[in-house]
Design a protein around this motif. Structure first.
Motif, PDB file in Angstrom:
ATOM      1  N   TYR A 186       1.935   0.150  -0.376  1.00 38.13           N
ATOM      2  CA  TYR A 186       0.599   0.701  -0.771  1.00 38.13           C
ATOM      3  C   TYR A 186      -0.392  -0.499  -1.476  1.00 38.13           C
ATOM      4  O   TYR A 186       0.163  -1.558  -1.730  1.00 38.13           O
ATOM      5  CB  TYR A 186       0.624   1.843  -1.696  1.00 38.13           C
ATOM      6  N   GLU A 187      -1.489  -0.180  -1.594  1.00 34.79           N
ATOM      7  CA  GLU A 187      -2.565  -1.206  -2.108  1.00 34.79           C
ATOM      8  C   GLU A 187      -3.121  -0.947  -3.201  1.00 34.79           C
ATOM      9  O   GLU A 187      -3.473   0.504  -3.536  1.00 34.79           O
ATOM     10  CB  GLU A 187      -3.243  -1.379  -1.027  1.00 34.79           C
ATOM     11  N   THR A 220      -6.503  -1.669  -5.652  1.00 34.29           N
ATOM     12  CA  THR A 220      -8.024  -2.133  -5.552  1.00 34.29           C
ATOM     13  C   THR A 220      -8.642  -2.109  -7.074  1.00 34.29           C
ATOM     14  O   THR A 220      -8.667  -0.901  -7.612  1.00 34.29           O
ATOM     15  CB  THR A 220      -8.920  -1.331  -4.703  1.00 34.29           C
ATOM     16  N   HIS A 280      -7.876  -6.851  -4.807  1.00 37.64           N
ATOM     17  CA  HIS A 280      -7.429  -6.045  -3.860  1.00 37.64           C
ATOM     18  C   HIS A 280      -6.024  -6.687  -3.343  1.00 37.64           C
ATOM     19  O   HIS A 280      -5.920  -7.984  -2.993  1.00 37.64           O
ATOM     20  CB  HIS A 280      -8.319  -5.897  -2.557  1.00 37.64           C
ATOM     21  N   TYR A 281      -5.046  -6.108  -3.625  1.00 42.80           N
ATOM     22  CA  TYR A 281      -3.539  -6.461  -3.453  1.00 42.80           C
ATOM     23  C   TYR A 281      -2.636  -5.543  -2.927  1.00 42.80           C
ATOM     24  O   TYR A 281      -2.711  -4.611  -3.333  1.00 42.80           O
ATOM     25  CB  TYR A 281      -3.325  -7.390  -4.441  1.00 42.80           C
ATOM     26  N   MET A 282      -1.496  -5.888  -2.359  1.00 45.51           N
ATOM     27  CA  MET A 282      -0.294  -5.069  -2.002  1.00 45.51           C
ATOM     28  C   MET A 282       0.817  -5.643  -2.754  1.00 45.51           C
ATOM     29  O   MET A 282       1.074  -6.782  -2.791  1.00 45.51           O
ATOM     30  CB  MET A 282       0.086  -5.321  -0.568  1.00 45.51           C
ATOM     31  N   CYS A 309       3.454  -5.013 -10.554  1.00 46.62           N
ATOM     32  CA  CYS A 309       1.818  -4.898 -10.548  1.00 46.62           C
ATOM     33  C   CYS A 309       1.099  -5.421 -11.887  1.00 46.62           C
ATOM     34  O   CYS A 309       1.759  -5.512 -13.049  1.00 46.62           O
ATOM     35  CB  CYS A 309       1.533  -3.179 -10.684  1.00 46.62           C
TER      36      CYS A 309
END
Length: 133
Positions: free
Chosen positions: A37-38, A40, A64-66, A71
């Protein structure tokens, strides 16, 4: 006849490197529980100081990252971004520094940091840095 070296507008190497190694608050992370999942994150209140003019710069930074195994923790991100408020740093350097610090902290599968900066003198700038390069 010697060719005249183009003017750099009085910008020095010191201006160009300003803010790149300034100490900033640490970006904290938390263990990711899912994959594929991404994320933003939009930060509409970015401010810093132009290292040449000492005038404030304003913009919106978007991360914006995966995520991979971690996290970025949002409160630490907020504190980190607000620390730029008192730093002299060019747009380009700020966006690339934010990307480097994000990658160092949470080691995402990929990441894009975009800075959209408000107009100054009739010009606006958008800077985008990506990992992997």
């Amino acid at each position: 006849m010697k060719k005249k070296k183009p003017s750099s507008g009085g910008y020095t190497d010191l201006h160009a490197k300003c803010g790149i190694t300034t100490s900033l608050p640490e970006l904290e992370t938390w263990p990711n529980q899912f994959s594929g999942y991404e994320i933003t994150i939009e930060i509409p209140e970015y401010t810093a100081i132009c290292p040449k003019t000492q005038l404030p710069d304003f913009g919106t930074i978007t991360l914006h990252y995966m995520p991979n195994k971690a996290c970025v923790e949002l409160k630490s991100l907020k504190v980190y971004i607000h620390a730029y408020r008192n730093i002299g740093i060019f747009y380009e350097n700020a966006v690339n520094r934010i990307l480097e610090d994000l990658v160092k902290a949470c080691k995402p599968k990929w990441a894009i940091v975009t800075g959209v900066f408000t107009a100054r003198g009739g010009l606006s700038s958008t800077i985008k840095a990506m990992y992997p390069k």
